[in-house]
Design a protein around this motif. Structure first.
Motif, short mmCIF file in Angstrom:
data_model
loop_
_atom_site.label_atom_id
_atom_site.label_comp_id
_atom_site.label_asym_id
_atom_site.label_seq_id
_atom_site.Cartn_x
_atom_site.Cartn_y
_atom_site.Cartn_z
N ASP A 1 3.05 3.37 -4.14
CA ASP A 1 2.83 4.57 -4.95
C ASP A 1 3.56 5.78 -4.37
N SER A 2 3.45 5.98 -3.07
CA SER A 2 4.09 7.15 -2.47
C SER A 2 5.62 7.02 -2.47
N SER B 1 0.82 -1.22 0.00
CA SER B 1 0.00 0.00 0.00
C SER B 1 0.85 1.27 0.00
N LYS C 1 6.82 7.71 -6.07
CA LYS C 1 6.77 9.16 -6.32
C LYS C 1 7.91 9.86 -5.62
#
Length: 154
Positions: A109-110, A106, A113
């Motif tokens: 994605d962060s 989870s 980025k």
């Protein structure tokens, strides 16, 4: 391995020896492709790679059969030779040690980025501040004397 299922995501961080800014923007993408090739050749999955002239971040999907220290050693050894042969004429080497931080699916994605945004991120935060933040955020015990050599900016 039959019956073995895993989901292991590791961010690897390491620095140029002496924290020198030797990774040139002109050839950094070629270096990242070379590192990606090593990771794939070792049967691991590259999810993100980026950095600054003095350090890099690599996010991998790691199989449980992989020995992380062997993988990092191979990346450093091979890229030392690659950079010195192709770009630096024997002046380049990585500092000893590295950081390795695990993440849940989870968080991918962060983290991706964050890694892809290194150039912008470091306009406001030094590598030392970033690294200490990671260690503290993830509750990694450490002693300052065993961390990377830090360049003192006047």
């Amino acid at each position: 391995m039959a019956g073995t299922f895993s989901q292991i995501y590791i961010q690897i961080v390491f620095a140029v020896n002496g924290r020198s800014s030797l990774i040139d923007i002109k050839w950094e993408n070629e270096l990242y492709k070379y590192i990606s090739g090593i990771i794939k050749e070792k049967g691991q999955k590259i999810l993100a790679i980026n950095g600054m002239p003095d350090h890099i971040h690599i996010l991998i999907g790691m199989k449980p059969t992989c020995c992380l220290s062997d993988l990092v050693r191979e990346i450093k050894k091979s890229t030392n030779e690659f950079i010195n042969r192709k770009f630096m004429k024997s002046m380049f080497r990585w500092q000893e040690g590295y950081g390795a931080f695990s993440y849940s699916h989870s968080a991918l994605d962060s983290i991706i980025k964050y890694i892809n945004n290194q150039k912008e991120h470091h306009k406001v935060k030094t590598f030392k501040d970033e690294y200490l933040h990671l260690l503290n955020l993830l509750n990694v015990e450490f002693k300052m004397e065993y961390l990377f050599e830090w360049v003192k900016l006047e």
